[in-house]
Write a protein that holds these residues in place. Sequence first.
Motif: not given
Length: 240
Positions: A61-74
């Motif tokens: 949704s336009g928010q950059r996830l690259t480099g975000t820890p896996a638990h935060r991506i969940v």
Amino acid sequence: MLEIDDLTIRYGQHLALEGVSIEVGAGETVALLGANGAGKSSLLKAVGGMVPVAGGEVRLSGQRLTGTPAHRIVGQGIALVPEGRGVFPRLTVAENLRLGANPAHARGREAEARDQVLTLFPRLAERRRQLVGTMSGGEQQMVAIGRALMSAPAYLLLDEPSLGLAPIVTQELFAALGRIKATGLSILIVEQNVRASLALADRAYLLEAGRIVGRGSAAELARDAAVQKAFLGGTTAEIH
């Protein structure tokens, strides 16, 4: 929308993905096709925050996830069911499912999500107190998918869900995935059973040696001569 833009992944000197761009819209099911070693699993792991990215980015949704820890991506609403399932064999079905509801946004919906999972997979309702390590491969895959659904995801990533399963179990699994799709959940699937994944998907991408070499609707790719020759035994897949 989930967007993978110009993604590049390296493992040392090995280039696993180079400049790959795909997108998955809300409520859409997308299949990623390719031979072993094409980079399909690496792409899913990158989206799930499991491997580092050498270039490009992943956005939700336009928010950059690259480099975000896996638990935060969940916690952002993306759940990955890895190849090999990754279940906890010494815990019961109920305990495995409960672990899936750990993200903050999912805790208040745990009972509702559990009811949904047990409706999708009635066998798990019958065996909720059974140790997962004593279950069949197909039942363990149901647990793995159910655990992912407990996190209340907007996007479900599936890496080879039918790997090692008998044909009749694979049919049951894809019937359940069809019911999951009907709920409006977005799905990105990597699957060795190309015929079944194209029957499930709305669109598909063809990955070869780390690059996208084809894309289109599932029906279009099922009719594509190269896809037929490589994955469908030279015959057109029936898309239902």
